[in-house]
Scaffold this motif. Structure first.
Motif, PDB file in Angstrom:
ATOM      1  N   LEU A   1      63.778   7.030 -32.088  1.00 48.06           N
ATOM      2  CA  LEU A   1      63.337   7.253 -30.714  1.00 48.06           C
ATOM      3  C   LEU A   1      64.380   6.828 -29.683  1.00 48.06           C
ATOM      4  N   LYS A   2      65.350   6.054 -30.104  1.00 53.36           N
ATOM      5  CA  LYS A   2      66.435   5.675 -29.195  1.00 53.36           C
ATOM      6  C   LYS A   2      67.523   6.748 -29.099  1.00 53.36           C
ATOM      7  N   GLN A   3      67.320   7.858 -29.806  1.00 52.54           N
ATOM      8  CA  GLN A   3      68.317   8.934 -29.795  1.00 52.54           C
ATOM      9  C   GLN A   3      68.055   9.971 -28.710  1.00 52.54           C
ATOM     10  N   ASN A   4      67.047   9.728 -27.852  1.00 51.55           N
ATOM     11  CA  ASN A   4      66.737  10.656 -26.747  1.00 51.55           C
ATOM     12  C   ASN A   4      66.540  12.087 -27.251  1.00 51.55           C
ATOM     13  N   LEU A   5      65.574  12.276 -28.117  1.00 50.66           N
ATOM     14  CA  LEU A   5      65.314  13.585 -28.716  1.00 50.66           C
ATOM     15  C   LEU A   5      64.802  14.593 -27.694  1.00 50.66           C
ATOM     16  N   GLU A   6      65.176  15.846 -27.899  1.00 48.29           N
ATOM     17  CA  GLU A   6      64.592  16.925 -27.100  1.00 48.29           C
ATOM     18  C   GLU A   6      63.087  16.982 -27.390  1.00 48.29           C
ATOM     19  N   GLN A   7      62.316  17.429 -26.410  1.00 46.43           N
ATOM     20  CA  GLN A   7      60.859  17.439 -26.569  1.00 46.43           C
ATOM     21  C   GLN A   7      60.412  18.286 -27.751  1.00 46.43           C
TER      22      GLN A   7
ATOM     23  N   PHE B   1      61.065  16.291 -30.826  1.00 48.84           N
ATOM     24  CA  PHE B   1      60.145  15.149 -30.853  1.00 48.84           C
ATOM     25  C   PHE B   1      58.742  15.570 -31.296  1.00 48.84           C
TER      26      PHE B   1
ATOM     27  N   PHE C   1      56.112   5.984 -26.340  1.00 47.15           N
ATOM     28  CA  PHE C   1      56.113   7.394 -26.718  1.00 47.15           C
ATOM     29  C   PHE C   1      54.735   7.833 -27.217  1.00 47.15           C
TER      30      PHE C   1
END
Length: 373
Positions: free
Chosen positions: A239-245, A248, A282
């Motif tokens: 979750l710290k990888q800033n995933l695209e929605q 995610f 999240f």
């Protein structure tokens, strides 16, 4: 539907072969019981972790084992001395500190289970020494003094050896190892375990990104027992990888028989609690299943709230309701086998119910539609 399942086992030295055989055996039982057609392939090895494939109606499943049993083996021992060390650690960490009061307040089942190995070892020592002394006093007037001493020591050793073997069979010391290992998680996760967690996370991320444009794809991260603690570390990393929605949204989580409070209640686990708080930001599709008959878990305990974490999101805390999945006589036998009860989440039910592991992983529907909350 294309689905990847990534399974993280608990603190267990058994290899992925054991879990593959367990899945295969119960899939056959499930297929026969509920008239479902499903074919399972052999274990394959590609890149990092072993996996196998299952094909059923409108579903292609790839089931991966995120293995760490090799690390467990390095901390695993079945000697007398290690059993005593684990019980001493339990006494020092949970009793002297008063932490047992919090465990008792939140889950009396876990408290009873935790003290079970401790009192078993104490009883074994006292009983075997008592028999040894009794044999000495009863025989010293009839045989040579030195022979009475030898007989006393021999009887003490044999009785303790028998009780120790019995304890192993009853999985007594396995519970003590789990408690001791989790209480020292902040140290145990360093080095090789930390590297493995990163590899777990990278592997999941890679699969999510590869399937980001596949509308009929989901990835289910299944964590069992102590594997749920590893799961928190993995989720924190992902979750710290800033995933695209759209990436995610493809991630789903099922935690089974969780024992997260064994780490999160420890005073020295500030870093772990920070990770819990970060994850709670999240809106995850996360389903946590536990059961009262599983003495190695915290049944329906909100481990965010009870750990003092200010959570914005929480999983769905659900009961597996095993008593509804089996006939009465079968369920009575299962309740007596505490070791089996902890693994029952991975077994085929005899009766269809709200908890259905094989339906979760083989359904042509997305997980959030399959699970009724």
């Amino acid at each position: 539907m294309n689905r990847d399942v990534f399974y993280i086992a608990g603190y267990d030295p058994k290899s992925y072969r054991y879990y593959y055989d367990l899945f295969k055996k119960n899939l056959k039982k499930y297929s026969d019981q509920f008239d479902i057609q499903a074919s399972i392939g052999k274990v394959e090895h590609h890149k990092t972790f072993p996996f196998f494939k299952v094909e059923s109606q409108n579903i292609k499943l790839k089931y991966h084992f995120l293995t760490w049993n090799d690390i467990v083996k390095k901390n695993w021992s079945e000697s007398y001395l290690d059993a005593l060390k684990d019980c001493y650690s339990f006494f020092r960490i949970y009793t002297i500190t008063g932490l047992f009061i919090k465990f008792g307040k939140e889950s009396i089942y876990q408290l009873i289970t935790g003290y079970y190995p401790f009192f078993y070892v104490i009883f074994s020592l006292i009983f075997s020494l008592f028999i040894g002394f009794e044999s000495f006093f009863l025989t010293k007037n009839y045989i040579h003094f030195s022979l009475s001493i030898i007989l006393g020591f021999l009887l003490s050793f044999l009785i303790f050896h028998f009780l120790f073997k019995l304890g192993r069979k009853l999985a007594v010391f396995w519970i003590a190892r789990i408690c001791a290992f989790c209480a020292n998680w902040h140290n145990k996760k360093e080095g090789l375990m930390q590297e493995r967690i990163k590899i777990f996370s990278d592997t999941i991320l890679q699969n999510l990104k590869q399937n980001k444009n596949n509308e009929n794809y989901e990835l289910i991260l299944v964590a069992h027992s102590v594997g749920t603690i590893v799961c928190i570390e993995v989720l924190d990393f992902i979750l710290k990888q800033n995933l695209e929605q759209k990436i995610f949204n493809k991630l789903k989580i099922i935690t089974l028989g969780e024992c997260i409070p064994l780490v999160s209640y420890q005073k020295k686990s500030n870093d772990f609690r920070k990770k819990l708080e970060f994850i709670s930001q999240f809106d995850l599709k996360w389903y946590d299943y536990t059961s009262v008959i599983d003495g190695a878990c915290f049944p329906q305990v909100d481990f965010f709230r009870t750990s003092g974490v200010n959570a914005k999101f929480k999983p769905h805390f659900l009961s597996a309701k095993f008593h509804t999945l089996y006939e009465k006589n079968e369920y009575k036998k299962i309740k007596k086998d505490k070791n089996k009860a902890h693994f029952l989440y991975l077994f085929s039910p005899s009766i269809k119910g709200s908890y259905d592991f094989f339906s979760f992983v083989l359904s042509s529907e997305f997980l959030e539609k399959e699970i009724k909350v």
